[in-house]
Design a protein around this motif. Sequence first.
Motif, PDB file in Angstrom:
ATOM      1  N   LEU A  26      -1.523  12.736 -10.406  1.00 23.09           N
ATOM      2  CA  LEU A  26      -2.398  11.569 -10.392  1.00 23.09           C
ATOM      3  C   LEU A  26      -1.518  10.337 -10.580  1.00 23.09           C
ATOM      4  CD1 LEU A  26      -5.432  10.824 -10.243  1.00 23.09           C
ATOM      5  CD2 LEU A  26      -5.445  10.815 -12.747  1.00 23.09           C
ATOM      6  N   PRO A  27      -1.425   9.464  -9.568  1.00 20.90           N
ATOM      7  CA  PRO A  27      -0.467   8.350  -9.646  1.00 20.90           C
ATOM      8  C   PRO A  27      -0.783   7.390 -10.795  1.00 20.90           C
ATOM      9  CG  PRO A  27      -1.283   8.661  -7.404  1.00 20.90           C
ATOM     10  CD  PRO A  27      -2.163   9.475  -8.293  1.00 20.90           C
ATOM     11  N   GLY A  28       0.270   6.762 -11.314  1.00 20.50           N
ATOM     12  CA  GLY A  28       0.101   5.730 -12.311  1.00 20.50           C
ATOM     13  C   GLY A  28       0.121   4.354 -11.662  1.00 20.50           C
ATOM     14  N   GLY A  29       0.252   3.327 -12.508  1.00 19.57           N
ATOM     15  CA  GLY A  29       0.306   1.968 -11.997  1.00 19.57           C
ATOM     16  C   GLY A  29      -0.493   1.022 -12.847  1.00 19.57           C
ATOM     17  N   ALA A  30      -0.744  -0.164 -12.314  1.00 17.06           N
ATOM     18  CA  ALA A  30      -1.506  -1.193 -13.019  1.00 17.06           C
ATOM     19  C   ALA A  30      -2.986  -1.058 -12.666  1.00 17.06           C
ATOM     20  CB  ALA A  30      -1.004  -2.574 -12.636  1.00 17.06           C
TER      21      ALA A  30
ATOM     22  N   ARG B 254     -14.235   5.070 -19.772  1.00 19.82           N
ATOM     23  CA  ARG B 254     -13.335   3.999 -19.367  1.00 19.82           C
ATOM     24  C   ARG B 254     -13.324   3.935 -17.839  1.00 19.82           C
ATOM     25  NH1 ARG B 254      -8.842   5.475 -21.731  1.00 19.82           N
ATOM     26  NH2 ARG B 254      -9.300   4.350 -23.647  1.00 19.82           N
ATOM     27  N   VAL B 255     -13.668   2.764 -17.308  1.00 21.09           N
ATOM     28  CA  VAL B 255     -13.674   2.543 -15.857  1.00 21.09           C
ATOM     29  C   VAL B 255     -12.391   1.823 -15.477  1.00 21.09           C
ATOM     30  CG1 VAL B 255     -14.833   1.362 -13.950  1.00 21.09           C
ATOM     31  CG2 VAL B 255     -16.188   2.494 -15.729  1.00 21.09           C
ATOM     32  N   GLN B 256     -11.662   2.386 -14.502  1.00 16.70           N
ATOM     33  CA  GLN B 256     -10.382   1.808 -14.102  1.00 16.70           C
ATOM     34  C   GLN B 256     -10.282   1.727 -12.575  1.00 16.70           C
ATOM     35  OE1 GLN B 256      -7.598   4.499 -16.077  1.00 16.70           O
ATOM     36  NE2 GLN B 256      -7.364   3.024 -17.737  1.00 16.70           N
ATOM     37  N   ILE B 257      -9.768   0.592 -12.108  1.00 15.81           N
ATOM     38  CA  ILE B 257      -9.539   0.393 -10.675  1.00 15.81           C
ATOM     39  C   ILE B 257      -8.114  -0.159 -10.512  1.00 15.81           C
ATOM     40  CG2 ILE B 257     -10.271  -0.791  -8.579  1.00 15.81           C
ATOM     41  CD1 ILE B 257     -13.080  -0.959  -9.757  1.00 15.81           C
ATOM     42  N   ARG B 258      -7.333   0.483  -9.656  1.00 14.12           N
ATOM     43  CA  ARG B 258      -5.939   0.096  -9.507  1.00 14.12           C
ATOM     44  C   ARG B 258      -5.821  -1.298  -8.876  1.00 14.12           C
ATOM     45  NH1 ARG B 258      -1.731   0.797  -5.868  1.00 14.12           N
ATOM     46  NH2 ARG B 258      -3.036   1.980  -4.409  1.00 14.12           N
ATOM     47  N   VAL B 259      -4.863  -2.077  -9.391  1.00 18.00           N
ATOM     48  CA  VAL B 259      -4.574  -3.405  -8.864  1.00 18.00           C
ATOM     49  C   VAL B 259      -3.502  -3.253  -7.802  1.00 18.00           C
ATOM     50  CG1 VAL B 259      -3.884  -5.769  -9.421  1.00 18.00           C
ATOM     51  CG2 VAL B 259      -5.165  -4.403 -11.100  1.00 18.00           C
ATOM     52  N   GLU B 260      -3.895  -3.397  -6.549  1.00 15.06           N
ATOM     53  CA  GLU B 260      -2.999  -3.079  -5.434  1.00 15.06           C
ATOM     54  C   GLU B 260      -1.806  -4.021  -5.365  1.00 15.06           C
ATOM     55  OE1 GLU B 260      -4.179  -3.689  -1.188  1.00 15.06           O
ATOM     56  OE2 GLU B 260      -4.148  -1.498  -1.216  1.00 15.06           O
ATOM     57  N   ASP B 261      -1.994  -5.302  -5.721  1.00 13.24           N
ATOM     58  CA  ASP B 261      -0.937  -6.295  -5.547  1.00 13.24           C
ATOM     59  C   ASP B 261      -0.169  -6.560  -6.809  1.00 13.24           C
ATOM     60  OD1 ASP B 261      -3.160  -7.319  -6.712  1.00 13.24           O
ATOM     61  OD2 ASP B 261      -3.209  -9.174  -5.562  1.00 13.24           O
ATOM     62  N   SER B 262      -0.285  -5.673  -7.814  1.00 14.14           N
ATOM     63  CA  SER B 262       0.449  -5.888  -9.064  1.00 14.14           C
ATOM     64  C   SER B 262       1.751  -5.102  -9.034  1.00 14.14           C
ATOM     65  CB  SER B 262      -0.405  -5.435 -10.256  1.00 14.14           C
ATOM     66  OG  SER B 262       0.299  -5.602 -11.459  1.00 14.14           O
ATOM     67  N   GLN B 263       2.812  -5.687  -9.553  1.00 15.90           N
ATOM     68  CA  GLN B 263       4.118  -5.021  -9.612  1.00 15.90           C
ATOM     69  C   GLN B 263       4.335  -4.408 -10.980  1.00 15.90           C
ATOM     70  OE1 GLN B 263       5.970  -4.774  -6.872  1.00 15.90           O
ATOM     71  NE2 GLN B 263       4.364  -5.891  -5.786  1.00 15.90           N
TER      72      GLN B 263
END
Length: 255
Positions: free
Chosen positions: A188-192, A246-255
């Motif tokens: 499951l990928p990580g990220g912002a 907890r509801v989470q949506i990935r921020v596509e344009d965040s580094q």
Amino acid sequence: MVPVSKDLLPIGRFARLCRLSVKQLRHYDDLGLLAPAWTDPASGYRYYRPAQARDALMIGLLRAMDVPLPVVARVLSGDERAELKAARDRIEADVARRQRGLRLLDRVLAEGLPEHEVSLVREPARRVFTAREPATPATIPDATGACVARLLPRMSPESLLIGLFPLDMEEEFDVRVTVEAADGDDLLPGGAFASAVHVGPYEEIPLTVHGVLAWFGDHGHTPAGPVREVYLSDPATTPPERLETRVQIRVEDSQ
């Protein structure tokens, strides 16, 4: 040639007997659903036998309940119980979906659109086992429950259970549920992620999803699916109004 007799009813009388319109009877004939007993070759006028009234009444009843015509045809062909049970299940699922919608509307009418505290968090990549189930918007709860049931043998009290749902709802899609495990066969990928905690029944989670998406609009970010629901409470021991997700949506344009 079949002569007109007392055993044959003209289409107008037959329509009144069956509480259908002449136009409907003609349409059902054109579809091959209910053919007249005899059609006058000279005038094209249709005649029906009284014994056909039972099929005509069944068609009218099922159509009044929005049962699709192909299903009606299979009912008339003899597979009545199985087809009617399937039609009933579809209506029940639709009623349940509409009831969930009414409860959401009642909350919005009483409280307005809820405000959510949204934060930007970084999530690590996780090894997980995944269960997936085909779904429609009306069957999401059942599909999610089926996924969770398949993952139960791999769960422990500390397991992190995450539901994955498409950002753009289509007519059909896959619901996925994952459980974190060191030996999991998926990553499951990580990220912002934009993240907010929903408190309340699972059926009201869409309100929080919309709140998180509003955050994206306010801050000029681009959301990327799927929507994650991290289940923080045990529904077996927690009242619906106190469930935390907890509801989470990935921020596509965040580094």
